[in-house]
Write an enzyme that holds these catalytic residues in place. Structure first.
Site, PDB file in Angstrom:
ATOM      1  N   LYS A 112       0.835  -1.219   0.000  1.00  0.00           N
ATOM      2  CA  LYS A 112       0.000   0.000   0.000  1.00  0.00           C
ATOM      3  C   LYS A 112       0.862   1.258   0.000  1.00  0.00           C
ATOM      4  O   LYS A 112       0.532   2.239  -0.658  1.00  0.00           O
ATOM      5  CB  LYS A 112      -0.944   0.001   1.208  1.00  0.00           C
ATOM      6  N   LYS A 197      -5.370  -9.998  -5.552  1.00  0.00           N
ATOM      7  CA  LYS A 197      -6.526 -10.274  -4.690  1.00  0.00           C
ATOM      8  C   LYS A 197      -7.720  -9.410  -5.107  1.00  0.00           C
ATOM      9  O   LYS A 197      -7.530  -8.280  -5.552  1.00  0.00           O
ATOM     10  CB  LYS A 197      -6.106  -9.948  -3.252  1.00  0.00           C
ATOM     11  N   LYS A 200     -11.589  -4.661  -1.985  1.00  0.00           N
ATOM     12  CA  LYS A 200     -12.661  -3.671  -2.093  1.00  0.00           C
ATOM     13  C   LYS A 200     -12.156  -2.255  -2.333  1.00  0.00           C
ATOM     14  O   LYS A 200     -12.872  -1.417  -2.850  1.00  0.00           O
ATOM     15  CB  LYS A 200     -13.561  -3.701  -0.855  1.00  0.00           C
TER      16      LYS A 200
HETATM   17  P1  TYM Z   1     -10.634  -6.336   5.154  1.00  0.00           P
HETATM   18  O1  TYM Z   1     -11.677  -5.330   5.468  1.00  0.00           O
HETATM   19  O2  TYM Z   1      -9.689  -6.042   4.043  1.00  0.00           O
HETATM   20  O3  TYM Z   1     -11.312  -7.718   4.846  1.00  0.00           O
HETATM   21  C1  TYM Z   1     -12.255  -8.301   5.736  1.00  0.00           C
HETATM   22  C2  TYM Z   1     -12.079  -9.813   5.710  1.00  0.00           C
HETATM   23  O4  TYM Z   1     -12.253 -10.299   4.375  1.00  0.00           O
HETATM   24  C3  TYM Z   1     -11.115 -11.061   3.988  1.00  0.00           C
HETATM   25  N1  TYM Z   1     -10.870 -10.843   2.565  1.00  0.00           N
HETATM   26  C4  TYM Z   1     -10.738 -11.802   1.651  1.00  0.00           C
HETATM   27  N2  TYM Z   1     -10.779 -13.141   1.761  1.00  0.00           N
HETATM   28  C5  TYM Z   1     -10.603 -13.858   0.621  1.00  0.00           C
HETATM   29  N3  TYM Z   1     -10.399 -13.294  -0.590  1.00  0.00           N
HETATM   30  C6  TYM Z   1     -10.349 -11.963  -0.740  1.00  0.00           C
HETATM   31  N4  TYM Z   1     -10.171 -11.423  -1.939  1.00  0.00           N
HETATM   32  C7  TYM Z   1     -10.517 -11.152   0.409  1.00  0.00           C
HETATM   33  N5  TYM Z   1     -10.535  -9.813   0.615  1.00  0.00           N
HETATM   34  C8  TYM Z   1     -10.732  -9.639   1.943  1.00  0.00           C
HETATM   35  C9  TYM Z   1      -9.971 -10.519   4.819  1.00  0.00           C
HETATM   36  O5  TYM Z   1      -8.924 -11.460   4.925  1.00  0.00           O
HETATM   37  C10 TYM Z   1     -10.659 -10.235   6.136  1.00  0.00           C
HETATM   38  O6  TYM Z   1     -10.745 -11.409   6.915  1.00  0.00           O
HETATM   39  N6  TYM Z   1      -7.154  -5.651   8.661  1.00  0.00           N
HETATM   40  C11 TYM Z   1      -8.428  -6.260   8.368  1.00  0.00           C
HETATM   41  C12 TYM Z   1      -9.554  -5.841   9.276  1.00  0.00           C
HETATM   42  C13 TYM Z   1      -9.257  -6.012  10.738  1.00  0.00           C
HETATM   43  C14 TYM Z   1      -9.322  -7.224  11.457  1.00  0.00           C
HETATM   44  C15 TYM Z   1      -9.007  -6.872  12.802  1.00  0.00           C
HETATM   45  C16 TYM Z   1      -9.596  -8.540  11.091  1.00  0.00           C
HETATM   46  C17 TYM Z   1      -8.918  -5.022  11.596  1.00  0.00           C
HETATM   47  N7  TYM Z   1      -8.784  -5.538  12.854  1.00  0.00           N
HETATM   48  C18 TYM Z   1      -8.954  -7.839  13.777  1.00  0.00           C
HETATM   49  C19 TYM Z   1      -9.549  -9.504  12.091  1.00  0.00           C
HETATM   50  C20 TYM Z   1      -9.234  -9.163  13.424  1.00  0.00           C
HETATM   51  C21 TYM Z   1      -8.839  -5.902   6.955  1.00  0.00           C
HETATM   52  O7  TYM Z   1      -8.374  -4.948   6.405  1.00  0.00           O
HETATM   53  O8  TYM Z   1      -9.818  -6.699   6.458  1.00  0.00           O
END
Ligand code: TYM
Length: 353
Positions: A112, A197, A200
């Site tokens: 990023k 990947k 979003k």
């Molecule tokens: P985020 O918002 O990017 O994504 C939320 C969840 O979706 C999963 N994910 C995917 N899984 C499979 N294929 C994909 N293309 C894909 N895109 C997203 C992510 O792995 C995630 O599980 N840092 C985290 C949010 C967060 C968090 C936490 C998660 C903040 N604090 C504590 C768990 C525990 C994030 O940016 O997820």
């Protein structure tokens, strides 16, 4: 009982990747068997260039979609991160346990930050410290399991390291958690660029299926997915990433196995058609329920208010314990803390006991 914590960041509209990689496991498995907390991690959305009104809108939409997908407030706690101060309180303390080298090694940070610099922008300091806040999210609740997609596994590893280091230096305070990834769908790839990947926050709309995409839009995106040259339908992630992605999406949506499914299809067209329909069917009930919930915003607000209250009560004792363990003087208004703190430090506090 096992405690589960996970979250989603309101930086864009939720995608099929979010659903198959994480949300579906929360809905179908975790909330039924563990004490589960699911969080809209809005503080994390401030780590990149953002529009305040959009973050607010996306936070509300994410909450609505989590409920539409099937999270049940009777079974689990759904809340917004910024409504619970304990996350930010603990994050600072964990920054005093983490090292800057550790932060700079995080893949998501490197990617990023490089993207931001290439655009000529500056990198927010919070993007570097983001994984510490994520560790705080998890550790504040004593969560043992963190159901996430593959891209978050490194952050959960870091969380484990920080928890173990803190416990070793300052006494046992945190549960050391582990990531739980789905067998299929842990990394859904962009339909237009199957080496990246499906994210979003990316700009490439045609390669991303959003949870609120109309059925015809989903069909168009899947039918136009980039596949590899060749005729035969085989499952090979390295050599045929586009095809493998479609087989994994289909398998994940239908509960099948990508390798077995590859034997069922003789043409790319048939595979794409079935994948598109499977995605449409998975999204249909979520979209229907989302429409109903949008008509009742008061309900969503109430869920978030109750959720924050419950979350605060769960996080407070652990974060207070971490403050005491690391050497911070308890506030005089905290009767429990004054007792131990006053004795430990030898300071006689004039507090009511
Ligand atoms: P985020 O918002 O990017 O994504 C939320 C969840 O979706 C999963 N994910 C995917 N899984 C499979 N294929 C994909 N293309 C894909 N895109 C997203 C992510 O792995 C995630 O599980 N840092 C985290 C949010 C967060 C968090 C936490 C998660 C903040 N604090 C504590 C768990 C525990 C994030 O940016 O997820």
């Amino acid at each position: 009982m096992t405690r589960v914590f996970s979250g989603v960041k309101p930086t864009g509209h939720l995608t099929l990747g979010n659903y198959l990689g994480a949300m579906r496991q929360w809905v179908t498995v975790d909330q039924h068997r563990a004490e589960s907390l699911f969080c809209i991690v809005d503080l994390h959305a401030l780590t990149v260039d953002h529009d305040p009104a959009r973050v607010r809108r996306l936070s509300r939409q994410a909450a609505t979609l989590l409920l539409a997908a099937g999270l049940d407030p009777e079974l689990c706690t759904v809340f917004v991160q910024s409504h619970v101060d304990e996350h930010a309180r603990l994050s600072y303390v964990l920054e005093c346990v983490a090292t800057d080298g550790e932060m700079r090694r995080m893949i998501q940070y490197k990617e990023k930050a490089a993207r931001e610099r290439a655009r000529g922008g500056s990198v927010r300091l919070s993007l570097l410290t983001y994984p510490v806040l994520m560790a705080a999210d998890i550790l504040a609740y004593g969560a043992g399991e963190v159901p996430v997609g593959d891209d978050q596994a490194q952050h959960v590893e870091l969380t484990r390291d920080l928890a173990a280091r803190f416990n070793q230096r300052y006494g046992y305070t945190f549960v050391v958690p582990r990531a739980t990834l789905p067998k299929v769908g842990a990394r859904v790839m962009n339909l237009q660029d199957p080496l990246s990947k499906m994210g979003k926050s990316d700009d490439s709309g045609p390669g991303i299926v959003y949870l609120l995409d109309e059925p015809d839009v989903v069909r168009k995106k899947v039918m136009r997915a980039v596949t590899d040259s060749g005729q035969e339908v085989v499952y090979d992630r390295e050599a045929r990433p586009g095809l493998a992605n479609l087989l994994e999406i289909l398998a994940s949506c239908t509960g099948g196995n990508p390798s077995e499914l590859s034997g069922v299809y003789e043409s790319y067209g048939a595979l794409k058609r079935d994948t598109a329909e499977a995605v449409v069917e998975v999204l249909r009930p979520v979209q229907e329920r989302h429409k109903e919930l949008c008509a009742d915003p008061g309900y969503v607000e109430e869920v978030l208010r109750d959720g924050a209250e419950r979350a605060r009560a769960m996080a407070r004792p652990t974060v207070d314990a971490a403050y005491r363990a690391i050497g911070l003087l308890p506030a005089a208004s905290d009767p429990v803390a004054v007792d131990t703190g006053a004795v430990d430090s030898g300071i006689v506090l004039n507090a009511a006991r």
